[in-house]
Enzyme design. Structure first.
Site, PDB file in Angstrom:
ATOM      1  N   MET A  29      -7.538   3.306  10.253  1.00  0.00           N
ATOM      2  CA  MET A  29      -6.757   2.180   9.708  1.00  0.00           C
ATOM      3  C   MET A  29      -5.699   1.687  10.696  1.00  0.00           C
ATOM      4  SD  MET A  29      -5.931   2.865   5.725  1.00  0.00           S
ATOM      5  CE  MET A  29      -7.073   2.399   4.424  1.00  0.00           C
ATOM      6  N   ASP A  82       0.780   2.251   9.464  1.00  0.00           N
ATOM      7  CA  ASP A  82       0.373   1.469  10.638  1.00  0.00           C
ATOM      8  C   ASP A  82       1.429   1.511  11.749  1.00  0.00           C
ATOM      9  OD1 ASP A  82      -1.677   0.790   8.928  1.00  0.00           O
ATOM     10  OD2 ASP A  82      -0.864  -1.183   8.451  1.00  0.00           O
ATOM     11  N   GLN A  96      -6.505   8.621   4.897  1.00  0.00           N
ATOM     12  CA  GLN A  96      -5.386   8.594   5.843  1.00  0.00           C
ATOM     13  C   GLN A  96      -4.034   8.375   5.157  1.00  0.00           C
ATOM     14  OE1 GLN A  96      -6.976   6.191   9.576  1.00  0.00           O
ATOM     15  NE2 GLN A  96      -8.095   5.687   7.731  1.00  0.00           N
ATOM     16  N   ARG A  97      -4.086   7.894   3.914  1.00  0.00           N
ATOM     17  CA  ARG A  97      -2.829   7.634   3.196  1.00  0.00           C
ATOM     18  C   ARG A  97      -2.555   8.665   2.111  1.00  0.00           C
ATOM     19  NH1 ARG A  97      -3.334   1.334   2.086  1.00  0.00           N
ATOM     20  NH2 ARG A  97      -3.154   2.019  -0.065  1.00  0.00           N
ATOM     21  N   GLY A 117       0.840  -1.200   0.000  1.00  0.00           N
ATOM     22  CA  GLY A 117       0.000   0.000   0.000  1.00  0.00           C
ATOM     23  C   GLY A 117       0.872   1.246   0.000  1.00  0.00           C
ATOM     24  N   ARG A 176     -24.644  13.834  19.242  1.00  0.00           N
ATOM     25  CA  ARG A 176     -24.561  12.446  18.776  1.00  0.00           C
ATOM     26  C   ARG A 176     -23.316  11.725  19.291  1.00  0.00           C
ATOM     27  NH1 ARG A 176     -26.074  13.690  12.488  1.00  0.00           N
ATOM     28  NH2 ARG A 176     -28.316  13.331  12.672  1.00  0.00           N
ATOM     29  N   ARG A 214      -4.669  -2.033  10.504  1.00  0.00           N
ATOM     30  CA  ARG A 214      -4.720  -3.508  10.536  1.00  0.00           C
ATOM     31  C   ARG A 214      -4.710  -4.005  11.988  1.00  0.00           C
ATOM     32  NH1 ARG A 214      -0.499  -6.077   6.571  1.00  0.00           N
ATOM     33  NH2 ARG A 214       0.878  -5.030   8.007  1.00  0.00           N
ATOM     34  N   THR A 232       5.018   2.347   6.418  1.00  0.00           N
ATOM     35  CA  THR A 232       3.619   2.029   6.671  1.00  0.00           C
ATOM     36  C   THR A 232       3.011   3.072   7.602  1.00  0.00           C
ATOM     37  OG1 THR A 232       2.071   0.530   7.757  1.00  0.00           O
ATOM     38  CG2 THR A 232       4.331   0.362   8.494  1.00  0.00           C
ATOM     39  N   ASP A 249       1.792  -8.710  -5.982  1.00  0.00           N
ATOM     40  CA  ASP A 249       2.818  -9.369  -6.791  1.00  0.00           C
ATOM     41  C   ASP A 249       3.946  -9.991  -5.986  1.00  0.00           C
ATOM     42  OD1 ASP A 249       2.010  -8.721  -9.696  1.00  0.00           O
ATOM     43  OD2 ASP A 249       1.715  -6.853  -8.597  1.00  0.00           O
TER      44      ASP A 249
HETATM   45  O1  F6P Z   1      -1.060  -1.330   5.832  1.00  0.00           O
HETATM   46  C1  F6P Z   1      -1.508  -0.081   5.452  1.00  0.00           C
HETATM   47  C2  F6P Z   1      -2.994  -0.070   5.263  1.00  0.00           C
HETATM   48  O2  F6P Z   1      -3.391   1.235   4.912  1.00  0.00           O
HETATM   49  C3  F6P Z   1      -3.784  -0.596   6.465  1.00  0.00           C
HETATM   50  O3  F6P Z   1      -3.879   0.348   7.499  1.00  0.00           O
HETATM   51  C4  F6P Z   1      -5.088  -0.975   5.801  1.00  0.00           C
HETATM   52  O4  F6P Z   1      -5.762  -1.972   6.517  1.00  0.00           O
HETATM   53  C5  F6P Z   1      -4.639  -1.503   4.477  1.00  0.00           C
HETATM   54  O5  F6P Z   1      -3.386  -0.928   4.209  1.00  0.00           O
HETATM   55  C6  F6P Z   1      -5.584  -1.203   3.348  1.00  0.00           C
HETATM   56  O6  F6P Z   1      -5.116  -1.817   2.195  1.00  0.00           O
HETATM   57  P1  F6P Z   1      -5.659  -1.510   0.735  1.00  0.00           P
HETATM   58  O7  F6P Z   1      -4.977  -0.269   0.248  1.00  0.00           O
HETATM   59  O8  F6P Z   1      -5.283  -2.704  -0.049  1.00  0.00           O
HETATM   60  O9  F6P Z   1      -7.129  -1.297   0.825  1.00  0.00           O
END
Ligand code: F6P
Length: 373
Positions: free
Chosen positions: A193, A151, A298-299, A14, A186, A195, A149, A78
Site C-alpha cells: 500500500m 503511507d 498492513q493496517r 482509513g 519463482r 497510494r 497514515t 463523510d
Molecule cells: O491511505 C492509507 C491507505 O491504506 C492506502 O495505503 C490505501 O491505498 C488506502 O488507504 C486504502 O483505502 P481503503 O481502506 O478505503 O481501501
C-alpha cells in the site's frame, strides 16, 4: 488560564495502527493532568454530523494501547463540506444524469459542537480528514490535527504513527514469501500500500531484501527489472522478490485503478499492478511468477512498540498544544522533537514523497536493488 474544559476527539479516514494509543494518551493527559472532560465522536465526521457522541473516561481507554484500529470507529466517506444529499429513507439523491448531489452541512457540525459544549476538537486523520479539519478551523472551531497514515506521506511531519507497524507487517510478509519463492524458484511480486507515495514499499522492500523495488516516484521499465532478474538467475539465484507499490507505474504509463468509490471523497482505490508486473516478468524471464497483494493486513493487528511510543507522544503533545491555545495546527515530529505545524501549510502542500535521488534509494541501489530505471 486556558478556557478549555471539555474536549472532543474523532478518528477519520482509513484506520491505522496507533490510533487507539493516541486516543488513550489524549484521554489520560486531558483527564489526569488537566481535569478536562473528554467526548468521543464515533465514526469520524459521520458522528459529528449525527451527534454520535460518547463520554470517554479512563475506563474506556484501559487495555487499548496495543490494539490496532480505533475504538471510536472511522469513516472515509463523510466530508461534511461536500456531503451527499439524502432522502427521508437515507438513500443518496442523484440528479437526472445519475450523479450524486451534494450540499455543505458543515454548519450543522459546528452547531453540534457548540451545543455539546466542546471547546477543542482533536482530529486524527490523513490528508482528507485534515483538509476538513483545516476548513473547520477556518470556521472558528478550535482544531488540533493529529496526522495518521501508514503511507507516511503527510507534509510537515517526518513520521506518522502506523508507518512503523506497517513496515513490520510488510517485512514479515516478505520473509514468508521468500521461503516459498526459494522452494519453487519463482518470481514473487508483492504489492504494498501507500497510494502515490513509495515510503512503505521502499522501507519494506529494503527490510525484506527485495531484489527490485518499484515505487510511484520512479516510473519503471519492465525490461530493466527483467534484465536484473535474469542476470541474478544466470549467477545461480533461481528466485526473485519484487516489491511493487500499489501506485507504481511504468515509464510513460499509468497507475492501475481497482475501483472508483463514487461515494468517497478519495474516490480512487489502487490495486492490481503486481499481477501485471508478474505476468510481464514471467514472459520476459522465462520463470514462473506469482503476485500477492498484502492489502489491509498492513493496517491491522497489534501496534508496534515504536508506534505505541510515537502515538503516545502525539496524543500527549496534542493536549499540550490545546492547553497552550495553539489551534489550527497539527502535531508534528521533526527529527526527534514533537512540535507543530499549521494546518494551512500541511494541506496547502503536496504530499511528502520519496526523493528518487535521496540517500535511501542510493543506498538500496548500492546494495544491488533494481528500481527499474
Ligand atoms: O491511505 C492509507 C491507505 O491504506 C492506502 O495505503 C490505501 O491505498 C488506502 O488507504 C486504502 O483505502 P481503503 O481502506 O478505503 O481501501
Amino acid at each position: 488560564m486556558s478556557e478549555i474544559k471539555r474536549v472532543a476527539i474523532l478518528t477519520g479516514g482509513g484506520d491505522c495502527p496507533g490510533l487507539n494509543a493516541v486516543i488513550r494518551a489524549v484521554v489520560k493527559t486531558a483527564i489526569v493532568k488537566y481535569g478536562l472532560e473528554v467526548v468521543g465522536i464515533r465514526r469520524g465526521y459521520h458522528g459529528l454530523y449525527h451527534k454520535d457522541f460518547i463520554n470517554l473516561t479512563l475506563d474506556n481507554v484501559q487495555e487499548i494501547l496495543s490494539e490496532g484500529g480505533t475504538i471510536l470507529k472511522s469513516s472515509n466517506k463523510d466530508n461534511l463540506f461536500i456531503y451527499p444529499i439524502r432522502d427521508e429513507n437515507d438513500n443518496i439523491v442523484r440528479d437526472k444524469d445519475g450523479k450524486i448531489m451534494y450540499h455543505d452541512v458543515s454548519d450543522v457540525a459546528v452547531e453540534n459542537l457548540k451545543e455539546a459544549g466542546i471547546d477543542a476538537l482533536f482530529i486524527l486523520g490523513g490528508d482528507g480528514t485534515l483538509t476538513s479539519g483545516r476548513d473547520f478551523a477556518r470556521k472558528g472551531v478550535n482544531v488540533i490535527g493529529i496526522p495518521k497514515t501508514i503511507d507516511n506521506d503527510l507534509a510537515e511531519t517526518d513520521y506518522t504513527f502506523g508507518f512503523d507497524t506497517a513496515i513490520s507487517v510488510v517485512t514479515d510478509s516478505f520473509d514468508r514469501i521468500r521461503t516459498t519463492a526459494k522452494s519453487h524458484g519463482r518470481i514473487m511480486c508483492v504489492e504494498v500500500m501507500g497510494r502515490g507515495a513509495g515510503w512503505l514499499t521502499l522501507h519494506g522492500g529494503i527490510a525484506g531484501a527485495a531484489d527490485a523495488i518499484l515505487i510511484p516516484e520512479i516510473p519503471y521499465d519492465i525490461n530493466k527489472v527483467a534484465e536484473k532478474i535474469k542476470s541474478d538467475m544466470a549467477n545461480g539465484k533461481d528466485f526473485a522478490i519484487v516489491a511493487v507499490a500499489e501506485g507504481a507505474k511504468p515509464l510513460g504509463g499509468d497507475i492501475v485503478i481497482s475501483k472508483i468509490r463514487e461515494d468517497s471523497p478519495d474516490a480512487i482505490r489502487l490495486g492490481g499492478v503486481s499481477a501485471i508486473v508478474a505476468d510481464q516478468l514471467e514472459a520476459l524471464c522465462g520463470a514462473e511468477a506469482r503476485s500477492t497483494i498484502l492489502g489491509h493486513t498492513q493496517r491491522g493487528g497489534n501496534t508496534s512498540g515504536h508506534d505505541r511510543v510515537l502515538s503516545s507522544r502525539y496524543g500527549y503533545a496534542a493536549v499540550e498544544l490545546a492547553m497552550e491555545g495553539k489551534f489550527g495546527n497539527i502535531v508534528a515530529l521533526h527529527g526527534d522533537e514533537m512540535t507543530y505545524a499549521s494546518l494551512e501549510d500541511v494541506i496547502g502542500q503536496k504530499t511528502k514523497n520519496v526523493d528518487p535521488n535521496g540517500e535511501l534509494v542510493q543506498m538500496a541501489k548500492a546494495l544491488g536493488v533494481c528500481f527499474g530505471d
